[in-house]
Design a protein around this motif. Structure first.
Motif, PDB file in Angstrom:
ATOM      1  N   VAL A 177     -20.117   3.655 -19.600  1.00 56.69           N
ATOM      2  CA  VAL A 177     -19.918   5.101 -19.469  1.00 56.69           C
ATOM      3  C   VAL A 177     -19.225   5.392 -18.148  1.00 56.69           C
ATOM      4  O   VAL A 177     -19.436   4.714 -17.142  1.00 56.69           O
ATOM      5  CB  VAL A 177     -21.259   5.864 -19.551  1.00 56.69           C
ATOM      6  CG1 VAL A 177     -21.829   5.778 -20.951  1.00 56.69           C
ATOM      7  CG2 VAL A 177     -22.275   5.342 -18.532  1.00 56.69           C
ATOM      8  N   ILE A 178     -18.347   6.387 -18.162  1.00 54.61           N
ATOM      9  CA  ILE A 178     -17.670   6.847 -16.959  1.00 54.61           C
ATOM     10  C   ILE A 178     -17.691   8.365 -17.014  1.00 54.61           C
ATOM     11  O   ILE A 178     -17.370   8.963 -18.040  1.00 54.61           O
ATOM     12  CB  ILE A 178     -16.243   6.271 -16.872  1.00 54.61           C
ATOM     13  CG1 ILE A 178     -15.561   6.704 -15.570  1.00 54.61           C
ATOM     14  CG2 ILE A 178     -15.414   6.608 -18.101  1.00 54.61           C
ATOM     15  CD1 ILE A 178     -14.287   5.919 -15.277  1.00 54.61           C
ATOM     16  N   MET A 179     -18.126   9.024 -15.929  1.00 58.84           N
ATOM     17  CA  MET A 179     -18.417  10.447 -16.055  1.00 58.84           C
ATOM     18  C   MET A 179     -18.046  11.219 -14.788  1.00 58.84           C
ATOM     19  O   MET A 179     -18.188  10.728 -13.677  1.00 58.84           O
ATOM     20  CB  MET A 179     -19.905  10.672 -16.353  1.00 58.84           C
ATOM     21  CG  MET A 179     -20.860   9.875 -15.484  1.00 58.84           C
ATOM     22  SD  MET A 179     -21.083   8.217 -16.192  1.00 58.84           S
ATOM     23  CE  MET A 179     -22.123   7.426 -14.952  1.00 58.84           C
ATOM     24  N   LEU A 180     -17.547  12.417 -15.031  1.00 63.26           N
ATOM     25  CA  LEU A 180     -17.361  13.364 -13.939  1.00 63.26           C
ATOM     26  C   LEU A 180     -18.529  14.336 -13.970  1.00 63.26           C
ATOM     27  O   LEU A 180     -18.737  15.036 -14.969  1.00 63.26           O
ATOM     28  CB  LEU A 180     -16.044  14.112 -14.066  1.00 63.26           C
ATOM     29  CG  LEU A 180     -15.808  15.079 -12.897  1.00 63.26           C
ATOM     30  CD1 LEU A 180     -15.497  14.303 -11.624  1.00 63.26           C
ATOM     31  CD2 LEU A 180     -14.703  16.066 -13.193  1.00 63.26           C
ATOM     32  N   VAL A 208     -23.753   0.441 -20.357  1.00 60.00           N
ATOM     33  CA  VAL A 208     -24.858   0.850 -21.224  1.00 60.00           C
ATOM     34  C   VAL A 208     -25.826  -0.322 -21.357  1.00 60.00           C
ATOM     35  O   VAL A 208     -25.406  -1.452 -21.606  1.00 60.00           O
ATOM     36  CB  VAL A 208     -24.333   1.275 -22.611  1.00 60.00           C
ATOM     37  CG1 VAL A 208     -25.482   1.691 -23.522  1.00 60.00           C
ATOM     38  CG2 VAL A 208     -23.307   2.395 -22.476  1.00 60.00           C
ATOM     39  N   GLU A 209     -27.123  -0.052 -21.192  1.00 59.75           N
ATOM     40  CA  GLU A 209     -28.127  -1.103 -21.281  1.00 59.75           C
ATOM     41  C   GLU A 209     -28.655  -1.244 -22.707  1.00 59.75           C
ATOM     42  O   GLU A 209     -28.525  -0.323 -23.531  1.00 59.75           O
ATOM     43  CB  GLU A 209     -29.282  -0.795 -20.324  1.00 59.75           C
ATOM     44  CG  GLU A 209     -28.888  -0.886 -18.856  1.00 59.75           C
ATOM     45  CD  GLU A 209     -30.078  -0.777 -17.934  1.00 59.75           C
ATOM     46  OE1 GLU A 209     -31.179  -0.364 -18.397  1.00 59.75           O
ATOM     47  OE2 GLU A 209     -29.924  -1.108 -16.740  1.00 59.75           O
ATOM     48  N   PRO A 210     -29.250  -2.391 -23.039  1.00 57.50           N
ATOM     49  CA  PRO A 210     -29.812  -2.588 -24.380  1.00 57.50           C
ATOM     50  C   PRO A 210     -30.851  -1.524 -24.721  1.00 57.50           C
ATOM     51  O   PRO A 210     -31.669  -1.141 -23.877  1.00 57.50           O
ATOM     52  CB  PRO A 210     -30.459  -3.975 -24.285  1.00 57.50           C
ATOM     53  CG  PRO A 210     -29.705  -4.676 -23.205  1.00 57.50           C
ATOM     54  CD  PRO A 210     -29.362  -3.620 -22.208  1.00 57.50           C
ATOM     55  N   GLY A 211     -30.799  -1.030 -25.953  1.00 56.77           N
ATOM     56  CA  GLY A 211     -31.764  -0.050 -26.408  1.00 56.77           C
ATOM     57  C   GLY A 211     -31.574   1.337 -25.841  1.00 56.77           C
ATOM     58  O   GLY A 211     -32.491   2.164 -25.895  1.00 56.77           O
ATOM     59  N   GLU A 212     -30.380   1.632 -25.328  1.00 53.71           N
ATOM     60  CA  GLU A 212     -30.125   2.887 -24.649  1.00 53.71           C
ATOM     61  C   GLU A 212     -28.965   3.612 -25.327  1.00 53.71           C
ATOM     62  O   GLU A 212     -27.966   2.991 -25.697  1.00 53.71           O
ATOM     63  CB  GLU A 212     -29.767   2.579 -23.189  1.00 53.71           C
ATOM     64  CG  GLU A 212     -29.508   3.768 -22.297  1.00 53.71           C
ATOM     65  CD  GLU A 212     -29.224   3.337 -20.868  1.00 53.71           C
ATOM     66  OE1 GLU A 212     -29.938   3.791 -19.959  1.00 53.71           O
ATOM     67  OE2 GLU A 212     -28.286   2.539 -20.651  1.00 53.71           O
ATOM     68  N   SER A 213     -29.087   4.924 -25.501  1.00 57.27           N
ATOM     69  CA  SER A 213     -27.958   5.697 -26.014  1.00 57.27           C
ATOM     70  C   SER A 213     -26.951   5.886 -24.890  1.00 57.27           C
ATOM     71  O   SER A 213     -27.270   5.746 -23.700  1.00 57.27           O
ATOM     72  CB  SER A 213     -28.420   7.056 -26.537  1.00 57.27           C
ATOM     73  OG  SER A 213     -28.789   7.913 -25.455  1.00 57.27           O
ATOM     74  N   GLU A 215     -25.653   8.698 -23.956  1.00 53.73           N
ATOM     75  CA  GLU A 215     -26.049   9.853 -23.166  1.00 53.73           C
ATOM     76  C   GLU A 215     -27.143   9.481 -22.163  1.00 53.73           C
ATOM     77  O   GLU A 215     -27.113   9.924 -20.997  1.00 53.73           O
ATOM     78  CB  GLU A 215     -26.540  10.986 -24.075  1.00 53.73           C
ATOM     79  CG  GLU A 215     -25.468  11.592 -24.970  1.00 53.73           C
ATOM     80  CD  GLU A 215     -25.228  10.789 -26.245  1.00 53.73           C
ATOM     81  OE1 GLU A 215     -24.347  11.181 -27.023  1.00 53.73           O
ATOM     82  OE2 GLU A 215     -25.939   9.782 -26.462  1.00 53.73           O
ATOM     83  N   GLN A 216     -28.109   8.681 -22.588  1.00 48.35           N
ATOM     84  CA  GLN A 216     -29.140   8.214 -21.668  1.00 48.35           C
ATOM     85  C   GLN A 216     -28.550   7.370 -20.550  1.00 48.35           C
ATOM     86  O   GLN A 216     -29.003   7.431 -19.400  1.00 48.35           O
ATOM     87  CB  GLN A 216     -30.184   7.404 -22.437  1.00 48.35           C
ATOM     88  CG  GLN A 216     -31.041   8.225 -23.373  1.00 48.35           C
ATOM     89  CD  GLN A 216     -31.893   7.353 -24.284  1.00 48.35           C
ATOM     90  OE1 GLN A 216     -31.548   6.204 -24.575  1.00 48.35           O
ATOM     91  NE2 GLN A 216     -33.005   7.904 -24.764  1.00 48.35           N
ATOM     92  N   SER A 217     -27.517   6.612 -20.882  1.00 48.91           N
ATOM     93  CA  SER A 217     -26.870   5.776 -19.871  1.00 48.91           C
ATOM     94  C   SER A 217     -26.209   6.628 -18.796  1.00 48.91           C
ATOM     95  O   SER A 217     -26.266   6.304 -17.607  1.00 48.91           O
ATOM     96  CB  SER A 217     -25.840   4.861 -20.531  1.00 48.91           C
ATOM     97  OG  SER A 217     -25.220   4.027 -19.581  1.00 48.91           O
ATOM     98  N   VAL A 218     -25.570   7.726 -19.202  1.00 46.84           N
ATOM     99  CA  VAL A 218     -24.958   8.629 -18.225  1.00 46.84           C
ATOM    100  C   VAL A 218     -26.008   9.147 -17.253  1.00 46.84           C
ATOM    101  O   VAL A 218     -25.827   9.102 -16.024  1.00 46.84           O
ATOM    102  CB  VAL A 218     -24.265   9.806 -18.937  1.00 46.84           C
ATOM    103  CG1 VAL A 218     -23.841  10.880 -17.932  1.00 46.84           C
ATOM    104  CG2 VAL A 218     -23.056   9.323 -19.726  1.00 46.84           C
TER     105      VAL A 218
END
Length: 318
Positions: A177-180, A208-213, A215-218
């Protein structure tokens, strides 16, 4: 959060423009079809080595990958990757070699994706992304992860098979994920990684980690790297990023806190910027804008409302 209805909303993201190439995956296991395609006089071939290809300027002022007919291509027994066909039925192959071939006219030059991606048209950029991603995966996954025996190439470069245990291995893609991040004052959060030069700021990013959406990763990555909590997360676009095997998933995110606490391990410094702050920092040379083909620049531009300055376009006054 500002809307995407601005001067940058329609600007293409590097490496994502339609290439006009049909990957024709249904042909990858058809050895007779592949042999016929390889021997066809219109087929075009290029060499990829260490993430680089040969590129050359055209008389029309563009830049293209140096390609040859198959009968002029270097010999390789196994590392021949079928990349697809175009609308005119031309087939394209990449050959993985230990070194790029020389050119007698000395006009061609080796280039990696960070350089070539800015110069090549959509067809050649798409072919290069595909070839570089396959080469990276092939070089790093020569042995079976199940039994440890050496694997062999199949499906025109898109599968590795273990003849000992029968396992099949497919090209790896790591989502990132890459986010502003913006706050309630519509300021943007930009950070500087520890190994970047002084003044280089960009968006935050992470895997992104295993078992993670995603959005949760952001949310997790922003808090881990900068100590900022995030609420609303809005997906923007994705970008292939074979360095060596990532897929960048771009987001705009809304912060619910504002006090920055960087981790000090990956992010050395992070700051909130208003548009006026960022413009002044660009003009003084205090901040260098991200450049090149990364989606980071496009995410910042969506908030900034206009294209970022090119490196060196401002005269430093400090």
């Amino acid at each position: 959060m500002s809307t995407f209805d601005n001067a940058t909303a329609d600007r293409p993201i590097g490496l994502t423009a339609p290439s006009g190439i049909d990957r024709a995956a249904h042909h990858r296991l058809d050895e007779a079809w592949l042999a016929a395609a390889w021997s066809h006089p219109t087929t075009r071939v290029f060499v990829v080595s260490g993430g680089q290809v040969l590129i050359d300027d055209t008389p029309e002022g563009g830049t293209e990958i140096v390609m040859t007919p198959a009968f002029e291509a270097p010999v390789t027994e196994t590392h021949r990757y079928f990349l697809g066909t175009d609308e005119e039925g031309v087939s394209y192959f990449a050959l993985q070699k230990d070194a790029l071939p020389g050119r007698m006219d000395q006009s061609a030059r080796p280039a990696g994706l960070r350089e070539a991606g800015l110069l090549l048209g959509p067809r050649d950029a798409g072919l290069m992304v595909h070839a570089v991603a396959l080469e990276n995966w092939q070089r790093l996954h020569r042995f079976c992860s199940r039994c440890g025996e050496r694997t062999v190439i199949a499906a025109a470069g898109h599968i590795r098979r273990c003849q000992a245990c029968g396992a099949e291995h497919y090209p790896r893609t790591d989502p990132a994920v890459i986010m502003l991040v913006t706050d309630d004052q519509d300021r943007a959060l930009l950070g500087r990684q520890v190994h970047w030069p002084e003044g280089r700021f960009s968006t935050l990013a992470g895997f992104v980690e295993p078992g993670e959406s995603i959005e949760q990763s952001v949310v997790r990555e922003v808090y881990e790297e900068a100590g900022i909590t995030v609420g609303e997360v809005e997906y923007v676009a994705s970008q292939p990023w074979p360095f060596p095997s990532s897929l960048m998933l771009g987001f705009m995110a809304r912060a619910t806190s504002s006090e920055i606490d960087v981790d000090g391990e990956e992010i050395e410094e992070a700051r909130w910027f208003s548009r006026e702050d960022l413009t002044a920092a660009f003009e003084s040379g205090e901040v260098m804008p991200p450049f090149g083909i990364s989606i980071a620049a496009r995410l910042i531009e969506l908030w900034y409302g206009k294209p970022l300055p090119r490196p060196g376009s401002f005269n430093r006054t400090n």
